[in-house]
Motif scaffolding. Structure first.
Motif, PDB file in Angstrom:
ATOM      1  N   LEU A 141       0.838  -1.203   0.000  1.00 50.92           N
ATOM      2  CA  LEU A 141       0.000   0.000   0.000  1.00 50.92           C
ATOM      3  C   LEU A 141       0.869   1.248   0.000  1.00 50.92           C
ATOM      4  O   LEU A 141       0.645   2.179  -0.791  1.00 50.92           O
ATOM      5  N   MET A 142       1.889   1.264   0.863  1.00 55.65           N
ATOM      6  CA  MET A 142       2.747   2.445   0.972  1.00 55.65           C
ATOM      7  C   MET A 142       3.623   2.608  -0.271  1.00 55.65           C
ATOM      8  O   MET A 142       3.790   3.725  -0.778  1.00 55.65           O
ATOM      9  N   ARG A 143       4.185   1.512  -0.765  1.00 55.88           N
ATOM     10  CA  ARG A 143       5.043   1.592  -1.947  1.00 55.88           C
ATOM     11  C   ARG A 143       4.252   2.096  -3.153  1.00 55.88           C
ATOM     12  O   ARG A 143       4.728   2.956  -3.914  1.00 55.88           O
ATOM     13  N   ASN A 144       3.046   1.584  -3.347  1.00 55.23           N
ATOM     14  CA  ASN A 144       2.227   2.003  -4.490  1.00 55.23           C
ATOM     15  C   ASN A 144       1.798   3.462  -4.367  1.00 55.23           C
ATOM     16  O   ASN A 144       1.732   4.188  -5.366  1.00 55.23           O
ATOM     17  N   HIS A 145       1.528   3.895  -3.127  1.00 59.63           N
ATOM     18  CA  HIS A 145       1.125   5.288  -2.930  1.00 59.63           C
ATOM     19  C   HIS A 145       2.280   6.229  -3.247  1.00 59.63           C
ATOM     20  O   HIS A 145       2.080   7.281  -3.884  1.00 59.63           O
ATOM     21  N   ILE A 146       3.488   5.865  -2.840  1.00 62.56           N
ATOM     22  CA  ILE A 146       4.665   6.693  -3.145  1.00 62.56           C
ATOM     23  C   ILE A 146       4.865   6.790  -4.658  1.00 62.56           C
ATOM     24  O   ILE A 146       5.104   7.874  -5.206  1.00 62.56           O
ATOM     25  N   GLN A 159       7.955  12.143   2.778  1.00 63.60           N
ATOM     26  CA  GLN A 159       6.882  11.202   3.081  1.00 63.60           C
ATOM     27  C   GLN A 159       7.356   9.761   2.982  1.00 63.60           C
ATOM     28  O   GLN A 159       6.912   8.903   3.753  1.00 63.60           O
ATOM     29  N   GLU A 160       8.268   9.494   2.042  1.00 65.42           N
ATOM     30  CA  GLU A 160       8.802   8.142   1.928  1.00 65.42           C
ATOM     31  C   GLU A 160       9.530   7.738   3.210  1.00 65.42           C
ATOM     32  O   GLU A 160       9.422   6.586   3.657  1.00 65.42           O
ATOM     33  N   ARG A 161      10.225   8.679   3.831  1.00 68.62           N
ATOM     34  CA  ARG A 161      10.907   8.365   5.100  1.00 68.62           C
ATOM     35  C   ARG A 161       9.908   8.094   6.211  1.00 68.62           C
ATOM     36  O   ARG A 161      10.148   7.239   7.068  1.00 68.62           O
ATOM     37  N   TRP A 162       8.760   8.822   6.228  1.00 74.00           N
ATOM     38  CA  TRP A 162       7.723   8.499   7.212  1.00 74.00           C
ATOM     39  C   TRP A 162       7.252   7.058   7.037  1.00 74.00           C
ATOM     40  O   TRP A 162       7.168   6.294   8.013  1.00 74.00           O
ATOM     41  N   GLU A 202       0.728  12.126  12.798  1.00 72.17           N
ATOM     42  CA  GLU A 202      -0.485  12.740  12.266  1.00 72.17           C
ATOM     43  C   GLU A 202      -0.383  12.902  10.756  1.00 72.17           C
ATOM     44  O   GLU A 202      -1.333  12.595  10.016  1.00 72.17           O
ATOM     45  N   ARG A 203       0.765  13.356  10.271  1.00 70.50           N
ATOM     46  CA  ARG A 203       0.944  13.500   8.826  1.00 70.50           C
ATOM     47  C   ARG A 203       0.936  12.132   8.132  1.00 70.50           C
ATOM     48  O   ARG A 203       0.399  11.986   7.023  1.00 70.50           O
ATOM     49  N   LEU A 204       1.525  11.144   8.778  1.00 67.03           N
ATOM     50  CA  LEU A 204       1.539   9.792   8.227  1.00 67.03           C
ATOM     51  C   LEU A 204       0.124   9.232   8.141  1.00 67.03           C
ATOM     52  O   LEU A 204      -0.257   8.594   7.148  1.00 67.03           O
ATOM     53  N   ALA A 205      -0.681   9.474   9.179  1.00 66.46           N
ATOM     54  CA  ALA A 205      -2.057   8.985   9.181  1.00 66.46           C
ATOM     55  C   ALA A 205      -2.854   9.590   8.030  1.00 66.46           C
ATOM     56  O   ALA A 205      -3.647   8.898   7.377  1.00 66.46           O
ATOM     57  N   ARG A 206      -2.637  10.870   7.751  1.00 62.74           N
ATOM     58  CA  ARG A 206      -3.347  11.509   6.645  1.00 62.74           C
ATOM     59  C   ARG A 206      -2.908  10.934   5.305  1.00 62.74           C
ATOM     60  O   ARG A 206      -3.721  10.722   4.406  1.00 62.74           O
ATOM     61  N   ALA A 207      -1.586  10.681   5.160  1.00 56.71           N
ATOM     62  CA  ALA A 207      -1.084  10.108   3.909  1.00 56.71           C
ATOM     63  C   ALA A 207      -1.639   8.689   3.704  1.00 56.71           C
ATOM     64  O   ALA A 207      -2.024   8.323   2.589  1.00 56.71           O
ATOM     65  N   LEU A 208      -1.681   7.897   4.772  1.00 57.54           N
ATOM     66  CA  LEU A 208      -2.249   6.549   4.665  1.00 57.54           C
ATOM     67  C   LEU A 208      -3.736   6.606   4.338  1.00 57.54           C
ATOM     68  O   LEU A 208      -4.260   5.766   3.597  1.00 57.54           O
ATOM     69  N   SER A 209      -4.416   7.605   4.901  1.00 60.30           N
ATOM     70  CA  SER A 209      -5.840   7.761   4.601  1.00 60.30           C
ATOM     71  C   SER A 209      -6.060   8.054   3.123  1.00 60.30           C
ATOM     72  O   SER A 209      -6.985   7.523   2.492  1.00 60.30           O
ATOM     73  N   LYS A 220     -13.797   7.090   4.252  1.00 64.02           N
ATOM     74  CA  LYS A 220     -13.810   8.509   4.580  1.00 64.02           C
ATOM     75  C   LYS A 220     -12.388   9.015   4.820  1.00 64.02           C
ATOM     76  O   LYS A 220     -11.633   8.410   5.582  1.00 64.02           O
ATOM     77  N   PRO A 221     -12.004  10.111   4.156  1.00 61.10           N
ATOM     78  CA  PRO A 221     -10.663  10.680   4.414  1.00 61.10           C
ATOM     79  C   PRO A 221     -10.543  11.132   5.862  1.00 61.10           C
ATOM     80  O   PRO A 221     -11.522  11.553   6.493  1.00 61.10           O
ATOM     81  N   ARG A 222      -9.370  11.058   6.400  1.00 65.32           N
ATOM     82  CA  ARG A 222      -9.124  11.437   7.788  1.00 65.32           C
ATOM     83  C   ARG A 222      -9.170  12.959   7.931  1.00 65.32           C
ATOM     84  O   ARG A 222      -8.583  13.694   7.136  1.00 65.32           O
ATOM     85  N   ARG A 223      -9.866  13.405   8.945  1.00 60.21           N
ATOM     86  CA  ARG A 223      -9.905  14.841   9.226  1.00 60.21           C
ATOM     87  C   ARG A 223      -8.600  15.249   9.901  1.00 60.21           C
ATOM     88  O   ARG A 223      -8.135  14.598  10.833  1.00 60.21           O
TER      89      ARG A 223
END
Length: 458
Positions: A141-146, A159-162, A202-209, A220-223
């Protein structure tokens, strides 16, 4: 077809010629290390392209009794780089150190060499084994998102380092593999109690969302929660504005910087400080400058593809141009490469340019030598504060010239490579002198109103 080991030493001689070693005695030690290794390989080799870990271990054990560990590791790294050269030349199939580094996901060749020196190399290698990148349950999931974000034009390096740090945490805690992502993030946030880590989570959670929303639009996207970032902002250090006397002291120390083996380094550091202070350049921008980016006739320097993918051409002050002209003359005398795409700030070790990390290390050392920064630690003024000082000094000059700084902020933002003036406002640090200039300007502007008001009251 050429083979190695060779009896005439041509491979070693060819390798040394392309190194451009800066010290006249260095080739002696290089030849000593490489010939001793070649002798061990010649005794143990059974096929033309074979290069095994056993040969390297035998060489290390043979010389461990004669050389101190630091000397042995240094010469072992010489051997490792020579093996890379042999692979490029097609003389051997692979470099065993590079193979071990890939197998154990080690961060450096030195870690591999230390493990091979241990009494039990297999056990020592296992102790340095790192997790493979993105090998956790969320790895794909993370690799494809990057990859997706980079395909859209984002660099996505921070973000890749997160993601990479979170991925290593998940691999170290396989019991979390069946838990929801929210629970994984809770455990990751609790792993480190610092404010910076909470903001990163918090930033990582938004990126994963965002990554999950791409796969499932119904999710639902994370607020966003602004509180962690606000907590970090409260801890930010106030920028340090260098005085003209401090800048002169830094320039004098750079000029006389002790560098007996790299004679070009003092004037290189001097020019870097001049550009950082007079043009507000970032460390990464200094490192990426090419020779073709300097135009002394036009009095400009070109900054290419920097932060926010912006390129800009900056006019320079006469003092900065004089420093650049002097540096280019010294660079030419040092027989540095003159191709347009060669690094402006060049050093002869490996015939390469200075990296941003190397620039930071040298300039921070100058701060410490000047007594502006403590001898150890991250406290005290930073190199990036030169950029803050540039902004404050530019606004002061506008005040002294009777120019309204507010009208010039869009131009200053463009000069600094910002997207808009909101990023530039962060750099405006209110100093006593700046406050005095602003007060004088307001007094001049509003004096007649104040006198009129006093007359009405009378």
């Amino acid at each position: 077809m050429s083979t190695w080991p060779d009896t005439d030493g041509k491979s070693i001689a060819r390798y040394l010629r392309q190194l451009r070693l800066r010290c006249s005695t260095s080739p002696i030690y290089y030849r000593q290390a490489l010939h001793s290794f070649q002798e061990v390989v010649a005794r143990r080799r059974s096929s033309p392209s074979e290069m095994s870990r056993d040969m390297l271990e035998a060489w290390l054990r043979e010389h461990a009794a004669h050389w101190p560990e630091s000397t042995l590791l240094h010469r072992a790294r010489i051997v490792t780089r020579f093996l890379d050269f042999l692979v490029q030349e097609g003389l051997i199939a692979s470099n065993p150190v590079a193979d071990l580094r890939a197998e154990y996901h080690a961060r450096s060749d030195k870690a591999i060499l230390r493990a091979l020196l241990a009494s039990n190399p297999d056990q020592a290698l296992e102790s340095i084994r790192q997790f493979p990148p993105f090998g956790s349950v969320l790895g794909n999931l993370m690799r494809n998102h990057i990859a997706r974000m980079r395909a859209r034009g984002y660099r996505y390096q921070t973000q890749e380092r997160w993601f990479w740090r979170f991925d290593r945490f998940l691999q170290a805690h396989p019991d979390l593999a069946r838990e929801p992502v929210s629970v994984m993030l809770q455990h990751w946030a609790a792993a480190r109690p610092s404010a910076n880590h909470a903001a990163e989570c918090e930033r990582l959670a938004r990126a994963l969302s965002k990554a999950q929303h791409h796969l499932d639009p119904n999710s639902k996207p994370r607020r966003p929660d602004p509180r962690p970032a606000q907590q970090v902002a409260r801890q930010w250090r106030r920028p340090y504005i260098y005085s003209p006397e401090e800048v002169r002291r830094l320039l004098d120390i750079a000029r006389s910087y002790p560098s007996p083996r790299a004679l070009l380094r003092p004037i290189s550091l001097y020019t870097m400080l001049v550009l950082g202070y007079c043009a507000g350049l970032r460390l990464g921008e200094l490192a990426r400058l090419n020779l073709a980016d300097v135009d002394l006739h036009a009095g400009t320097i070109t900054i290419r593809e920097t932060k926010f993918f912006k390129s800009r051409i900056l006019p320079l002050a006469g003092s900065a141009l004089s420093a650049l002209r002097e540096y280019l003359e010294a660079r030419h005398k040092a027989k540095a490469p003159q191709s347009p795409d060669s690094g402006l700030f060049w050093h002869d070790q490996g015939n390469a340019r200075y990296t941003s990390h190397a620039i930071a290390g040298c300039l921070v050392d100058i701060l410490r030598r000047a007594g502006i920064k403590p001898p150890k630690g991250k406290n005290g003024p930073r190199i990036h504060d030169l950029r803050h000082s540039f902004v404050v000094n530019r606004i002061l000059e506008w005040y002294r010239a009777g120019i309204n700084p507010q009208d010039k902020l869009p131009f200053l933002a463009t000069y600094l490579g910002h997207r808009d003036i909101h990023s530039t406002l962060v750099y405006i640090t209110v100093t006593q002198e700046l406050l005095q200039q602003a007060n004088d300007r307001f007094r001049t502007f509003a004096a007649h109103c104040l006198h009129a008001s006093e007359g009405v009251q009378g």
